[in-house]
Design an enzyme around this catalytic site. Structure first.
Site, PDB file in Angstrom:
ATOM      1  CG  HIS A  15      -1.824   1.167   1.254  1.00  0.00           C
ATOM      2  ND1 HIS A  15      -3.246   0.941   1.261  1.00  0.00           N
ATOM      3  CD2 HIS A  15      -1.866   2.576   1.109  1.00  0.00           C
ATOM      4  CE1 HIS A  15      -3.878   2.156   1.532  1.00  0.00           C
ATOM      5  NE2 HIS A  15      -3.044   3.026   1.205  1.00  0.00           N
ATOM      6  CG  HIS A  17      -0.544   7.410  -1.122  1.00  0.00           C
ATOM      7  ND1 HIS A  17      -1.893   7.336  -1.717  1.00  0.00           N
ATOM      8  CD2 HIS A  17      -0.921   6.766   0.120  1.00  0.00           C
ATOM      9  CE1 HIS A  17      -2.803   6.816  -0.988  1.00  0.00           C
ATOM     10  NE2 HIS A  17      -2.495   6.483   0.183  1.00  0.00           N
ATOM     11  CE  LYS A 101      -7.830   2.344  -0.637  1.00  0.00           C
ATOM     12  NZ  LYS A 101      -6.740   3.344  -0.212  1.00  0.00           N
ATOM     13  CG  HIS A 138      -9.822   4.709   3.264  1.00  0.00           C
ATOM     14  ND1 HIS A 138      -8.609   5.523   3.250  1.00  0.00           N
ATOM     15  CD2 HIS A 138     -10.535   5.127   4.387  1.00  0.00           C
ATOM     16  CE1 HIS A 138      -8.544   6.241   4.351  1.00  0.00           C
ATOM     17  NE2 HIS A 138      -9.870   6.069   5.225  1.00  0.00           N
ATOM     18  CG  HIS A 176      -4.918   2.387   5.629  1.00  0.00           C
ATOM     19  ND1 HIS A 176      -6.108   2.309   6.174  1.00  0.00           N
ATOM     20  CD2 HIS A 176      -4.868   2.994   4.458  1.00  0.00           C
ATOM     21  CE1 HIS A 176      -6.976   3.238   5.200  1.00  0.00           C
ATOM     22  NE2 HIS A 176      -6.163   3.641   4.213  1.00  0.00           N
ATOM     23  CG  ASP A 249      -1.510   4.893   3.869  1.00  0.00           C
ATOM     24  OD1 ASP A 249      -1.749   5.412   2.675  1.00  0.00           O
ATOM     25  OD2 ASP A 249      -2.361   5.354   4.784  1.00  0.00           O
TER      26      ASP A 249
HETATM   27  O1  DOR Z   1      -3.112   9.388   5.518  1.00  0.00           O
HETATM   28  C1  DOR Z   1      -3.479   9.288   4.539  1.00  0.00           C
HETATM   29  N1  DOR Z   1      -2.803   9.953   3.205  1.00  0.00           N
HETATM   30  N2  DOR Z   1      -4.470   8.301   4.454  1.00  0.00           N
HETATM   31  C2  DOR Z   1      -4.976   8.067   3.043  1.00  0.00           C
HETATM   32  O2  DOR Z   1      -6.066   7.383   3.198  1.00  0.00           O
HETATM   33  C3  DOR Z   1      -4.563   8.882   1.924  1.00  0.00           C
HETATM   34  C4  DOR Z   1      -3.368   9.455   2.088  1.00  0.00           C
HETATM   35  C5  DOR Z   1      -2.846  10.325   1.051  1.00  0.00           C
HETATM   36  O3  DOR Z   1      -2.969   9.944  -0.152  1.00  0.00           O
HETATM   37  O4  DOR Z   1      -2.457  11.235   1.543  1.00  0.00           O
HETATM   38 ZN    ZN Z   2      -3.100   5.088   1.281  1.00  0.00          ZN
END
Ligand code: DOR
Ligand code: ZN
Length: 350
Positions: A15, A17, A101, A138, A176, A249
């Site tokens: 997971h 970003h 997702k 989520h 998460h 995450d």
């Molecule tokens: O803390 C987070 N940041 N939780 C999420 O679900 C998305 C993520 C983000 O893309 O910044």
């Molecule tokens: Zn995330």
């Protein structure tokens, strides 16, 4: 078990970003140094909602991987109100899209395109069940009447339970997880359900949000919870149960976006992810179980081959920089200015 050296199969991040453009170029090396593969979140603006968009994003990621490193992005689609069953079958056929997702509309960063009620996309979920494409959830309700610390538990009761009953063969990753309730929910399911656990939820409880003052860099979604929940997550992660696996995450935001009047949710951990997980597993006296959690359980759930290259960590403390570059700005990483006890010795990229 106490040791000063850890020799494990190279891990994966289930997971992550990575963002896009110059931010992507800034952060990708942190992950590629540590992880062979990552499930890449689709919450760009606009969202990665079609196979075409996912394949184009994949190319941009590969182009940004620093020379000499190998890294395989595992793409996901963003479930929107426009997603069709045909897109699901095309995603499966592409061989590059590994999951879809679900963001409850408004739950977190770039979730405006999300679905407010899973019941409105049942035909898409049917296609996913048929194609055996996992749903990544989520798991938080967005109802403003529900206390922010209770939104995961409420989601389980209101959405996870009916989802499982309606689609018993749909494979689901509860992303998460942050509560003992989520741990118990996953443990009570069959092999179709798994969960990722972040390193910040393993190492921090909600006191970290208010440690001498407001700590915006510890604000994430789902928000940090009480110590009893952190302990339940640590027990689950280190317990050897293959349904729990590593998903950082890691979510980079420019410092100014975190320090704003309405600061963004997200903690950046990619710069020290496996080292911080080692710290958490050591706290539990379970360094011997790090490899399963970090390198085997996720690959097995996704039915992908386990990695064969290895990675060596040693107990050698280092100081995390105050900031790391993020495009034309900077990002404040977890543990900024403080020490991490574990270091990578040999991150063989092979
Ligand atoms: O803390 C987070 N940041 N939780 C999420 O679900 C998305 C993520 C983000 O893309 O910044
Ligand atoms: Zn995330």
């Amino acid at each position: 078990m106490s040791t000063d050296r850890l020799d494990i199969v190279r891990p994966d991040d289930w997971h992550l970003h990575l963002r896009d453009g110059e931010a992507l170029a800034s952060v990708i090396g942190h992950t590629a140094r540590r992880f062979a593969r990552a499930i890449v979140m689709p919450n760009l603006k606009p969202p990665v909602a079609t196979v075409g968009q996912a394949l184009a994003y994949r190319e941009r990621i590969l182009a940004a991987v620093p020379a000499g490193m190998t890294f395989e992005p595992l793409m996901t689609l963003y479930l929107t109100r426009q997603t069709t069953p045909e897109e699901i079958f095309a995603a499966k056929a592409s061989g590059q899209v590994f999951a879809v997702k679900f963001y409850p509309q408004g739950a977190t960063t770039n979730s405006a395109a999300g679905v407010s009620d899973l019941a409105t996309v049942y035909p898409v979920l049917e296609a996913m069940e048929q194609a055996d494409l996992p749903l990544l959830v989520h798991g938080e309700v967005t109802d403003p009447a529900v206390d922010v610390f209770d939104r995961e538990k409420t989601f389980i009761d209101q959405h996870m339970v009916p989802l499982r009953a309606r689609f018993p063969n749909l494979r689901v990753v509860f992303e998460h997880i942050t509560t003992a309730d989520a741990v118990q929910f996953v443990q009570a399911q069959d092999k179709h359900v798994a969960a990722t656990i972040t390193v910040h939820h393993l190492l921090l409880n909600r006191n970290a949000l208010f440690d001498g003052g407001v700590r915006p860099h510890h604000y994430c979604a789902p928000v940090l919870k009480r110590e009893q929940h952190r302990r339940a997550l640590l027990a689950a992660a280190t317990g050897g149960d293959a349904r729990f696996f590593l998903g950082t995450d890691s979510a980079p935001h420019p410092r100014e976006a975190k320090l704003a009047d309405c600061g963004c949710a997200g903690i950046f951990t990619a710069h020290a992810a496996i080292e911080l997980y080692a710290e958490a597993f050591e706290e539990a006296g379970r360094l011997d179980r790090l490899e399963g959690f970090a390198s085997f359980h996720g690959a097995d759930f996704y039915r992908l081959p386990r990695n064969t290259a290895r990675m060596v960590l040693e107990r050698r403390a280092w100081t995390v920089p105050d900031t790391v570059p993020l495009g034309s700005s900077v990002c404040v990483p977890m543990r900024a200015g403080s020490q991490v006890p574990w270091s990578i010795v040999d991150a063989s990229a092979g």
